[in-house]
Write a protein that holds these residues in place. Structure first.
Motif, PDB file in Angstrom:
ATOM      1  N   GLY A 281       0.799  -1.220   0.000  1.00  0.00           N
ATOM      2  CA  GLY A 281       0.000   0.000   0.000  1.00  0.00           C
ATOM      3  C   GLY A 281       0.829   1.265   0.000  1.00  0.00           C
ATOM      4  N   LEU A 282       2.114   1.141  -0.330  1.00  0.00           N
ATOM      5  CA  LEU A 282       3.008   2.300  -0.369  1.00  0.00           C
ATOM      6  C   LEU A 282       3.207   2.747  -1.811  1.00  0.00           C
ATOM      7  CD1 LEU A 282       5.659   0.932   2.150  1.00  0.00           C
ATOM      8  CD2 LEU A 282       3.794   2.541   2.625  1.00  0.00           C
ATOM      9  N   ASP A 283       3.845   3.879  -1.975  1.00  0.00           N
ATOM     10  CA  ASP A 283       4.104   4.445  -3.297  1.00  0.00           C
ATOM     11  C   ASP A 283       5.311   3.753  -3.936  1.00  0.00           C
ATOM     12  OD1 ASP A 283       4.531   5.967  -5.553  1.00  0.00           O
ATOM     13  OD2 ASP A 283       4.824   7.857  -4.471  1.00  0.00           O
ATOM     14  N   PRO A 284       5.114   3.030  -5.044  1.00  0.00           N
ATOM     15  CA  PRO A 284       6.241   2.343  -5.685  1.00  0.00           C
ATOM     16  C   PRO A 284       7.297   3.305  -6.223  1.00  0.00           C
ATOM     17  CG  PRO A 284       4.278   2.173  -7.044  1.00  0.00           C
ATOM     18  CD  PRO A 284       3.865   2.805  -5.749  1.00  0.00           C
ATOM     19  N   ASP A 285       6.920   4.559  -6.441  1.00  0.00           N
ATOM     20  CA  ASP A 285       7.885   5.545  -6.937  1.00  0.00           C
ATOM     21  C   ASP A 285       8.932   5.914  -5.883  1.00  0.00           C
ATOM     22  OD1 ASP A 285       6.796   5.640  -9.479  1.00  0.00           O
ATOM     23  OD2 ASP A 285       5.418   7.268  -8.970  1.00  0.00           O
ATOM     24  N   GLU A 286       8.713   5.479  -4.651  1.00  0.00           N
ATOM     25  CA  GLU A 286       9.692   5.737  -3.595  1.00  0.00           C
ATOM     26  C   GLU A 286      10.823   4.708  -3.597  1.00  0.00           C
ATOM     27  OE1 GLU A 286       7.627   6.099   0.105  1.00  0.00           O
ATOM     28  OE2 GLU A 286       6.601   7.927  -0.510  1.00  0.00           O
ATOM     29  N   ALA A 287      10.714   3.673  -4.431  1.00  0.00           N
ATOM     30  CA  ALA A 287      11.778   2.663  -4.532  1.00  0.00           C
ATOM     31  C   ALA A 287      12.957   3.269  -5.280  1.00  0.00           C
ATOM     32  CB  ALA A 287      11.264   1.435  -5.266  1.00  0.00           C
ATOM     33  N   ASP A 288      14.148   2.939  -4.815  1.00  0.00           N
ATOM     34  CA  ASP A 288      15.370   3.431  -5.450  1.00  0.00           C
ATOM     35  C   ASP A 288      16.263   2.253  -5.802  1.00  0.00           C
ATOM     36  OD1 ASP A 288      14.954   6.263  -5.249  1.00  0.00           O
ATOM     37  OD2 ASP A 288      15.378   6.111  -3.106  1.00  0.00           O
ATOM     38  N   ALA A 289      17.043   2.428  -6.867  1.00  0.00           N
ATOM     39  CA  ALA A 289      18.016   1.402  -7.234  1.00  0.00           C
ATOM     40  C   ALA A 289      19.051   1.308  -6.118  1.00  0.00           C
ATOM     41  CB  ALA A 289      18.682   1.747  -8.554  1.00  0.00           C
ATOM     42  N   ARG A 290      19.345   0.080  -5.724  1.00  0.00           N
ATOM     43  CA  ARG A 290      20.335  -0.143  -4.675  1.00  0.00           C
ATOM     44  C   ARG A 290      21.716  -0.273  -5.306  1.00  0.00           C
ATOM     45  NH1 ARG A 290      16.914  -4.540  -1.066  1.00  0.00           N
ATOM     46  NH2 ARG A 290      15.011  -3.343  -1.187  1.00  0.00           N
ATOM     47  N   PRO A 291      22.767  -0.023  -4.534  1.00  0.00           N
ATOM     48  CA  PRO A 291      24.118  -0.148  -5.051  1.00  0.00           C
ATOM     49  C   PRO A 291      24.407  -1.582  -5.500  1.00  0.00           C
ATOM     50  CG  PRO A 291      24.129   0.912  -2.888  1.00  0.00           C
ATOM     51  CD  PRO A 291      22.742   0.418  -3.130  1.00  0.00           C
ATOM     52  N   VAL A 292      25.283  -1.707  -6.500  1.00  0.00           N
ATOM     53  CA  VAL A 292      25.641  -3.012  -7.043  1.00  0.00           C
ATOM     54  C   VAL A 292      26.123  -3.949  -5.944  1.00  0.00           C
ATOM     55  CG1 VAL A 292      27.283  -4.224  -8.536  1.00  0.00           C
ATOM     56  CG2 VAL A 292      26.133  -2.177  -9.363  1.00  0.00           C
ATOM     57  N   GLY A 293      26.970  -3.469  -5.059  1.00  0.00           N
ATOM     58  CA  GLY A 293      27.494  -4.297  -3.991  1.00  0.00           C
ATOM     59  C   GLY A 293      26.421  -4.903  -3.119  1.00  0.00           C
ATOM     60  N   GLU A 294      25.364  -4.150  -2.883  1.00  0.00           N
ATOM     61  CA  GLU A 294      24.256  -4.645  -2.072  1.00  0.00           C
ATOM     62  C   GLU A 294      23.437  -5.676  -2.836  1.00  0.00           C
ATOM     63  OE1 GLU A 294      20.319  -2.922   0.237  1.00  0.00           O
ATOM     64  OE2 GLU A 294      21.928  -1.549  -0.295  1.00  0.00           O
ATOM     65  N   VAL A 295      23.111  -5.373  -4.076  1.00  0.00           N
ATOM     66  CA  VAL A 295      22.297  -6.276  -4.899  1.00  0.00           C
ATOM     67  C   VAL A 295      23.061  -7.557  -5.200  1.00  0.00           C
ATOM     68  CG1 VAL A 295      21.157  -6.546  -7.136  1.00  0.00           C
ATOM     69  CG2 VAL A 295      20.971  -4.382  -5.895  1.00  0.00           C
ATOM     70  N   GLU A 296      24.336  -7.441  -5.494  1.00  0.00           N
ATOM     71  CA  GLU A 296      25.141  -8.627  -5.830  1.00  0.00           C
ATOM     72  C   GLU A 296      25.387  -9.504  -4.609  1.00  0.00           C
ATOM     73  OE1 GLU A 296      26.431  -9.574  -9.059  1.00  0.00           O
ATOM     74  OE2 GLU A 296      24.809  -8.170  -9.493  1.00  0.00           O
ATOM     75  N   GLY A 297      25.216  -8.949  -3.424  1.00  0.00           N
ATOM     76  CA  GLY A 297      25.445  -9.710  -2.213  1.00  0.00           C
ATOM     77  C   GLY A 297      24.268 -10.569  -1.776  1.00  0.00           C
ATOM     78  N   TYR A 298      23.131 -10.452  -2.453  1.00  0.00           N
ATOM     79  CA  TYR A 298      21.958 -11.240  -2.094  1.00  0.00           C
ATOM     80  C   TYR A 298      22.189 -12.704  -2.399  1.00  0.00           C
ATOM     81  CZ  TYR A 298      19.407  -6.805  -2.046  1.00  0.00           C
ATOM     82  OH  TYR A 298      19.002  -5.529  -1.784  1.00  0.00           O
ATOM     83  N   ARG A 299      21.641 -13.544  -1.564  1.00  0.00           N
ATOM     84  CA  ARG A 299      21.709 -14.985  -1.805  1.00  0.00           C
ATOM     85  C   ARG A 299      20.466 -15.397  -2.551  1.00  0.00           C
ATOM     86  NH1 ARG A 299      23.480 -18.525   2.959  1.00  0.00           N
ATOM     87  NH2 ARG A 299      24.577 -19.551   1.292  1.00  0.00           N
ATOM     88  N   GLN A 300      20.629 -16.239  -3.531  1.00  0.00           N
ATOM     89  CA  GLN A 300      19.502 -16.713  -4.335  1.00  0.00           C
ATOM     90  C   GLN A 300      18.856 -17.908  -3.695  1.00  0.00           C
ATOM     91  OE1 GLN A 300      18.363 -15.077  -7.117  1.00  0.00           O
ATOM     92  NE2 GLN A 300      19.899 -13.554  -6.675  1.00  0.00           N
TER      93      GLN A 300
END
Length: 81
Positions: free
Chosen positions: A62-81
């Motif tokens: 129920g939040l505004d999707p336009d408030e989402a921001d691209a995260r830094p590569v280091g953060e995104v690449e650190g996610y476990r699949q």
């Protein structure tokens, strides 16, 4: 950036990946050049997919999707699949 813009960027990066692989096969790029450029494209794709997931999560909450921001590569690449 809305979902349409994100999907357009994703499509452009996928086309870039295909072009890089073709250029390597045709001898227009070295394996090192192809690898470096593919890594860059893959990191950008990961950021865009993450941004889409953030937008969906915000919308579902129920939040505004336009408030989402691209995260830094280091953060995104650190996610476990």
């Amino acid at each position: 950036m809305d979902e349409h813009d994100i999907h357009e960027r994703i499509n452009t990066l996928v086309e870039r990946e295909h072009a890089l692989r073709a250029a390597l096969a045709e001898g227009k790029l070295s394996a090192q050049e192809e690898h470096a450029e593919l890594k860059d494209a893959e990191q950008k794709l990961d950021q865009l997919w993450d941004l889409l997931r953030q937008r969906e999560a915000k919308r579902n909450a129920g939040l505004d999707p336009d408030e989402a921001d691209a995260r830094p590569v280091g953060e995104v690449e650190g996610y476990r699949q």
